[in-house]
Design a protein around this motif. Structure first.
Motif, PDB file in Angstrom:
ATOM      1  N   LEU A   3       1.914  15.611  -6.324  1.00 46.58           N
ATOM      2  CA  LEU A   3       2.729  14.543  -6.877  1.00 46.58           C
ATOM      3  C   LEU A   3       2.033  13.887  -8.072  1.00 46.58           C
ATOM      4  CD1 LEU A   3       5.309  13.007  -6.848  1.00 46.58           C
ATOM      5  CD2 LEU A   3       4.398  11.495  -5.073  1.00 46.58           C
ATOM      6  N   ARG A   4       0.714  13.757  -7.990  1.00 49.53           N
ATOM      7  CA  ARG A   4      -0.019  13.255  -9.157  1.00 49.53           C
ATOM      8  C   ARG A   4       0.247  14.132 -10.383  1.00 49.53           C
ATOM      9  NH1 ARG A   4      -5.994  12.030  -6.609  1.00 49.53           N
ATOM     10  NH2 ARG A   4      -5.711   9.813  -6.119  1.00 49.53           N
ATOM     11  N   GLY A   5       0.216  15.456 -10.178  1.00 45.10           N
ATOM     12  CA  GLY A   5       0.466  16.374 -11.276  1.00 45.10           C
ATOM     13  C   GLY A   5       1.878  16.243 -11.819  1.00 45.10           C
ATOM     14  N   SER A   6       2.846  16.111 -10.927  1.00 43.38           N
ATOM     15  CA  SER A   6       4.239  15.958 -11.363  1.00 43.38           C
ATOM     16  C   SER A   6       4.419  14.683 -12.181  1.00 43.38           C
ATOM     17  CB  SER A   6       5.178  15.948 -10.156  1.00 43.38           C
ATOM     18  OG  SER A   6       5.293  17.236  -9.587  1.00 43.38           O
ATOM     19  N   LEU A   7       3.839  13.578 -11.708  1.00 39.16           N
ATOM     20  CA  LEU A   7       3.963  12.315 -12.430  1.00 39.16           C
ATOM     21  C   LEU A   7       3.303  12.396 -13.805  1.00 39.16           C
ATOM     22  CD1 LEU A   7       3.293   9.750  -9.544  1.00 39.16           C
ATOM     23  CD2 LEU A   7       5.496  10.376 -10.554  1.00 39.16           C
ATOM     24  N   ARG A   8       2.197  13.111 -13.874  1.00 42.79           N
ATOM     25  CA  ARG A   8       1.527  13.283 -15.158  1.00 42.79           C
ATOM     26  C   ARG A   8       2.415  14.081 -16.114  1.00 42.79           C
ATOM     27  NH1 ARG A   8      -2.473  15.615 -13.310  1.00 42.79           N
ATOM     28  NH2 ARG A   8      -1.971  17.770 -13.832  1.00 42.79           N
ATOM     29  N   ARG A   9       3.010  15.175 -15.627  1.00 47.45           N
ATOM     30  CA  ARG A   9       3.868  15.988 -16.495  1.00 47.45           C
ATOM     31  C   ARG A   9       5.138  15.239 -16.893  1.00 47.45           C
ATOM     32  NH1 ARG A   9       1.704  19.796 -12.908  1.00 47.45           N
ATOM     33  NH2 ARG A   9       3.466  19.595 -11.476  1.00 47.45           N
ATOM     34  N   LEU A  10       5.701  14.481 -15.963  1.00 52.94           N
ATOM     35  CA  LEU A  10       6.908  13.710 -16.259  1.00 52.94           C
ATOM     36  C   LEU A  10       6.599  12.457 -17.076  1.00 52.94           C
ATOM     37  CD1 LEU A  10       8.559  13.967 -12.733  1.00 52.94           C
ATOM     38  CD2 LEU A  10       9.626  14.797 -14.849  1.00 52.94           C
ATOM     39  N   ALA A  11       5.317  12.084 -17.116  1.00 49.98           N
ATOM     40  CA  ALA A  11       4.887  10.841 -17.779  1.00 49.98           C
ATOM     41  C   ALA A  11       5.608   9.639 -17.171  1.00 49.98           C
ATOM     42  CB  ALA A  11       5.103  10.919 -19.281  1.00 49.98           C
ATOM     43  N   LEU A  12       5.667   9.612 -15.853  1.00 49.83           N
ATOM     44  CA  LEU A  12       6.297   8.517 -15.116  1.00 49.83           C
ATOM     45  C   LEU A  12       5.296   7.889 -14.162  1.00 49.83           C
ATOM     46  CD1 LEU A  12       9.718  10.169 -14.104  1.00 49.83           C
ATOM     47  CD2 LEU A  12       9.325   8.544 -15.980  1.00 49.83           C
ATOM     48  N   ASP A  13       5.509   6.622 -13.847  1.00 52.50           N
ATOM     49  CA  ASP A  13       4.683   5.947 -12.849  1.00 52.50           C
ATOM     50  C   ASP A  13       5.107   6.327 -11.434  1.00 52.50           C
ATOM     51  OD1 ASP A  13       3.235   4.574 -14.802  1.00 52.50           O
ATOM     52  OD2 ASP A  13       4.705   2.938 -14.861  1.00 52.50           O
ATOM     53  N   TYR A  14       6.365   6.703 -11.286  1.00 51.51           N
ATOM     54  CA  TYR A  14       6.893   7.038  -9.958  1.00 51.51           C
ATOM     55  C   TYR A  14       8.128   7.915 -10.116  1.00 51.51           C
ATOM     56  CZ  TYR A  14      10.475   3.572 -11.074  1.00 51.51           C
ATOM     57  OH  TYR A  14      11.496   2.896 -11.690  1.00 51.51           O
ATOM     58  N   VAL A  15       8.448   8.669  -9.060  1.00 53.34           N
ATOM     59  CA  VAL A  15       9.758   9.308  -8.932  1.00 53.34           C
ATOM     60  C   VAL A  15      10.537   8.539  -7.871  1.00 53.34           C
ATOM     61  CG1 VAL A  15       9.109  11.612  -9.710  1.00 53.34           C
ATOM     62  CG2 VAL A  15       8.834  11.002  -7.290  1.00 53.34           C
ATOM     63  N   ASP A  16      11.828   8.611  -7.947  1.00 52.41           N
ATOM     64  CA  ASP A  16      12.641   7.921  -6.950  1.00 52.41           C
ATOM     65  C   ASP A  16      12.662   8.674  -5.628  1.00 52.41           C
ATOM     66  OD1 ASP A  16      14.162   5.671  -8.621  1.00 52.41           O
ATOM     67  OD2 ASP A  16      14.015   7.480  -9.848  1.00 52.41           O
ATOM     68  N   VAL A  17      12.692  10.002  -5.709  1.00 48.15           N
ATOM     69  CA  VAL A  17      12.728  10.838  -4.506  1.00 48.15           C
ATOM     70  C   VAL A  17      11.761  11.998  -4.693  1.00 48.15           C
ATOM     71  CG1 VAL A  17      14.158  12.184  -2.913  1.00 48.15           C
ATOM     72  CG2 VAL A  17      15.188  10.303  -4.218  1.00 48.15           C
ATOM     73  N   VAL A  18      10.938  12.256  -3.681  1.00 44.25           N
ATOM     74  CA  VAL A  18      10.094  13.450  -3.682  1.00 44.25           C
ATOM     75  C   VAL A  18      10.485  14.289  -2.465  1.00 44.25           C
ATOM     76  CG1 VAL A  18       8.197  12.244  -2.457  1.00 44.25           C
ATOM     77  CG2 VAL A  18       7.748  14.375  -3.709  1.00 44.25           C
ATOM     78  N   TYR A  19      10.725  15.572  -2.716  1.00 44.61           N
ATOM     79  CA  TYR A  19      11.153  16.485  -1.663  1.00 44.61           C
ATOM     80  C   TYR A  19      10.024  17.430  -1.263  1.00 44.61           C
ATOM     81  CZ  TYR A  19      16.077  15.592  -3.119  1.00 44.61           C
ATOM     82  OH  TYR A  19      17.286  15.042  -3.437  1.00 44.61           O
ATOM     83  N   CYS A  20      10.036  17.826   0.001  1.00 45.20           N
ATOM     84  CA  CYS A  20       9.268  18.982   0.465  1.00 45.20           C
ATOM     85  C   CYS A  20      10.125  20.206   0.153  1.00 45.20           C
ATOM     86  CB  CYS A  20       9.011  18.900   1.963  1.00 45.20           C
ATOM     87  SG  CYS A  20       8.068  17.450   2.478  1.00 45.20           S
ATOM     88  N   HIS A  21       9.706  21.011  -0.830  1.00 48.23           N
ATOM     89  CA  HIS A  21      10.576  22.042  -1.387  1.00 48.23           C
ATOM     90  C   HIS A  21      10.916  23.146  -0.385  1.00 48.23           C
ATOM     91  CE1 HIS A  21      11.582  24.030  -5.535  1.00 48.23           C
ATOM     92  NE2 HIS A  21      12.595  24.070  -4.704  1.00 48.23           N
ATOM     93  N   ARG A  22      10.048  23.381   0.581  1.00 53.91           N
ATOM     94  CA  ARG A  22      10.305  24.302   1.680  1.00 53.91           C
ATOM     95  C   ARG A  22       9.510  23.808   2.891  1.00 53.91           C
ATOM     96  NH1 ARG A  22      13.535  25.823  -1.456  1.00 53.91           N
ATOM     97  NH2 ARG A  22      14.238  27.939  -1.949  1.00 53.91           N
ATOM     98  N   PRO A  23       9.844  24.222   4.100  1.00 53.91           N
ATOM     99  CA  PRO A  23       8.996  23.898   5.249  1.00 53.91           C
ATOM    100  C   PRO A  23       7.678  24.661   5.163  1.00 53.91           C
ATOM    101  CG  PRO A  23      10.768  25.389   5.895  1.00 53.91           C
ATOM    102  CD  PRO A  23      11.047  24.996   4.477  1.00 53.91           C
ATOM    103  N   ASP A  24       6.623  24.099   5.735  1.00 56.91           N
ATOM    104  CA  ASP A  24       5.302  24.722   5.691  1.00 56.91           C
ATOM    105  C   ASP A  24       4.817  24.952   7.116  1.00 56.91           C
ATOM    106  OD1 ASP A  24       2.738  25.567   5.276  1.00 56.91           O
ATOM    107  OD2 ASP A  24       2.042  23.759   4.242  1.00 56.91           O
ATOM    108  N   ALA A  25       4.911  26.198   7.573  1.00 57.75           N
ATOM    109  CA  ALA A  25       4.541  26.530   8.948  1.00 57.75           C
ATOM    110  C   ALA A  25       3.042  26.391   9.192  1.00 57.75           C
ATOM    111  CB  ALA A  25       4.989  27.950   9.285  1.00 57.75           C
ATOM    112  N   SER A  26       2.246  26.361   8.127  1.00 60.36           N
ATOM    113  CA  SER A  26       0.794  26.317   8.299  1.00 60.36           C
ATOM    114  C   SER A  26       0.230  24.893   8.284  1.00 60.36           C
ATOM    115  CB  SER A  26       0.106  27.140   7.205  1.00 60.36           C
ATOM    116  OG  SER A  26       0.322  26.554   5.933  1.00 60.36           O
ATOM    117  N   THR A  27       1.093  23.895   8.122  1.00 60.30           N
ATOM    118  CA  THR A  27       0.653  22.501   8.126  1.00 60.30           C
ATOM    119  C   THR A  27       1.385  21.745   9.224  1.00 60.30           C
ATOM    120  OG1 THR A  27       0.222  22.506   5.740  1.00 60.30           O
ATOM    121  CG2 THR A  27       0.524  20.363   6.778  1.00 60.30           C
TER     122      THR A  27
END
Length: 329
Positions: free
Chosen positions: A104-128
């Motif tokens: 999320l830090r990387g996404s905010l840096r690329r978007l040049a935003l302080d925050y996003v309104d919604v962050v999604y888990c793009h797929r389920p992660d069976a290993s976490t």
């Protein structure tokens, strides 16, 4: 434009939205993106979707730069991104606390935003462990980096498990799921997820209302326009899977219904998705300003979807799922 609550939250999103998948970074750069995004805003769109994996992060950079150049007020728009595939390293993907925070830090840096309104888990992660992911999502919300979190392409069972953890720990559960939903892909939205809407107040931001463009009617057997996504090297396998005889026959069967209503097949297909009361927003895609203008007219088609018209559509596509729903409570 109509605005709907995102599930049981207080966040209001436009009934039609715009997503950067495929287009930003693959087909369009900042100059073209600015034209498309402004056309969306002119139509009343306030929700814009992205992901760390889209064009390997370039889609977020393009959207962020375009928004800055357009001078939009941050509070006027709802921006989302999705985390799972962030790179090639062993900790650059998945839903571990490490990747959720760093991703999320990387996404905010690329978007040049302080925050996003919604962050999604793009797929389920069976290993976490799901508890680790729920805690991580709540941590980034507590930092003010996101206001809400959700899931994308999770099963009803997985969403239920996340909510069980959130309730046990007195944390925030996922308020939204982002599934594929169109006339050819319906089971999750119309059957599997039914218990989630009332139990957890889950909203939906659905993607691919045109089934990757198939329901636009522009494709035929062996006929792929040069400027379409199916012409891209990365999407040729998807084209082979999508452009099968039975699907194309059904698409051709829908064309007379659209013609009788005086609308395009794309408008009919988008309106059909948006008319589902459990759908908060339908994410549309476009590479041309004219496509956005035409897509937005789908809102005018919703009142035309009478029970008789819907029955005719069902008779053609024959895709309605059986509603033998398991209880996930």
């Amino acid at each position: 434009m109509q605005y709907k609550n995102l599930g049981r939250s207080g966040l209001r999103v436009s009934q039609l939205s715009y997503g950067a998948w495929v287009t930003f970074g693959n087909q369009l750069d900042v100059k073209e993106a600015k034209v498309l995004l402004q056309a969306c805003r002119d139509a009343g769109v306030n929700f814009f979707d992205n992901a760390e994996v889209y064009a390997n992060g370039r889609a977020e950079e393009i959207m962020g730069q375009a928004i800055r150049d357009l001078g939009w007020r941050r509070s006027d728009v709802v921006i989302s991104t999705k985390l799972f595939w962030g790179g090639q390293g062993p900790n650059d993907k998945g839903l571990s606390r490490k990747h959720v925070v760093e991703g999320l830090r990387g996404s905010l840096r690329r978007l040049a935003l302080d925050y996003v309104d919604v962050v999604y888990c793009h797929r389920p992660d069976a290993s976490t462990p799901v508890e680790e992911t729920v805690r991580a999502m709540n941590w980034v919300i507590d930092q003010g980096w996101a206001f809400y979190w959700g899931t994308s392409e999770w099963s009803a069972q997985q969403i239920t498990e996340a909510w069980a953890v959130a309730n046990r720990l007195d944390l925030v559960g996922p308020i939204v799921e982002q599934p594929e939903y169109n006339l050819f892909s319906r089971h999750k939205v119309e059957s599997e997820f039914l218990p989630l809407y009332s139990t957890y107040g889950i909203g939906l931001t659905t993607w691919s209302p045109l089934a990757s463009g198939v329901l636009s009617g522009k494709y035929g057997k062996g006929d792929i326009p040069a400027d379409s996504r199916f012409a891209l090297d990365n999407y040729k396998n998807l084209a082979n899977r999508s452009l099968v005889d039975d699907t194309l026959r059904k698409v051709n069967g829908l064309k007379p219904i659209a013609a009788e209503l005086g609308v395009s097949l794309a408008q009919l297909s988008i309106a059909w998705c948006a008319s589902n009361p459990n759908v908060s927003s339908v994410i549309t895609g476009a590479t041309k300003e004219s496509q956005i203008v035409e897509n937005m007219k789908a809102l005018d088609v919703i009142p035309l979807l009478t029970p008789e018209v819907v029955d005719r559509i069902e008779a053609v596509v024959q895709s309605k799922p059986k509603r033998n729903v398991e209880s996930y409570r």
